[in-house]
Scaffold this active site. Sequence first.
Site, PDB file in Angstrom:
ATOM      1  CG  LEU A  84      -1.928  -1.092   1.367  1.00 28.90           C
ATOM      2  CD1 LEU A  84      -2.662  -1.019   2.700  1.00 28.90           C
ATOM      3  CD2 LEU A  84      -2.931  -0.995   0.214  1.00 28.90           C
ATOM      4  CG  ASP A  85       0.466   4.327  -2.859  1.00 31.94           C
ATOM      5  OD1 ASP A  85       1.226   3.474  -3.356  1.00 31.94           O
ATOM      6  OD2 ASP A  85      -0.411   4.937  -3.499  1.00 31.94           O
ATOM      7  NE  ARG A  86       6.270   7.951   4.523  1.00 35.12           N
ATOM      8  CZ  ARG A  86       7.389   8.604   4.650  1.00 35.12           C
ATOM      9  NH1 ARG A  86       8.259   8.617   3.674  1.00 35.12           N
ATOM     10  NH2 ARG A  86       7.648   9.239   5.754  1.00 35.12           N
TER      11      ARG A  86
END
Length: 237
Positions: A104-106
């Site tokens: 997942l993106d940051r």
Amino acid sequence: MIERLDKVLASQNIGSRKEVGHLIRKGIVTVNGIVVKKADMKVNGELDKICVNGAALQFKRYLYLMMNKPAGILSASRDNLCQTVLNLLPQTYQRRGLFPAGRLDRDTEGLLIITNDGIFAHKMLAPKSNIDKVYHAKLNVPVTAEDIVRFAQGVVINGLHCLPASLESFEKNNEPWARITVCEGKFHQVKRMLAACGKIVLYLERVKIGNLELDTDLKRGQVRELTIEEKDAILHK
Ligand code: URA
């Protein structure tokens, strides 16, 4: 699988190889009721009854954890600068070989699977497995009927064709949200698909993988082990 006793104990987070070697030589480890003082004795973690200080080892070759990922944390095993999801694991789950299955993106929150089972992770992530991932996105403006059609036909991002995906519009606190279901995991896919429709994602959360929903009792940053049924639910639609 037949392995060295010290390796089996270390794999179950009893201590480092050196530490468990020390415990074994101290004579507090038994295998099937017999004290064993040789760290290189061959045992079967699944079949042999191994006790440390009288407590039976609950051997698990593979761990399957559900994390409710918070924003600001990297979905990576380690990073020199930033905190990673593995850094958030409590001591009981600190084991070699764990990794986040998919990223997942940051700034994205929600459902993340952490495991040491590479074959399972591959099945979950391989495009041909067709496992749905469901996201909730807060947007700058509501999605339109045309966006829904574009998603259903497969959005094209800079010449890159995405597979057909589902897009539904909903409102939360009078703000425009969308529920997106994709079966691929291209880089920043959800944000880029929505950007291709002129929408900005202000917040993104993954709420479901396959048939497994995020346990909303888990606070951000918390993890728990999956049940066998939950693990299986990931691979079923
Ligand atoms: N798609 C995105 O754009 N970001 C994520 O974190 C996951 C899917």
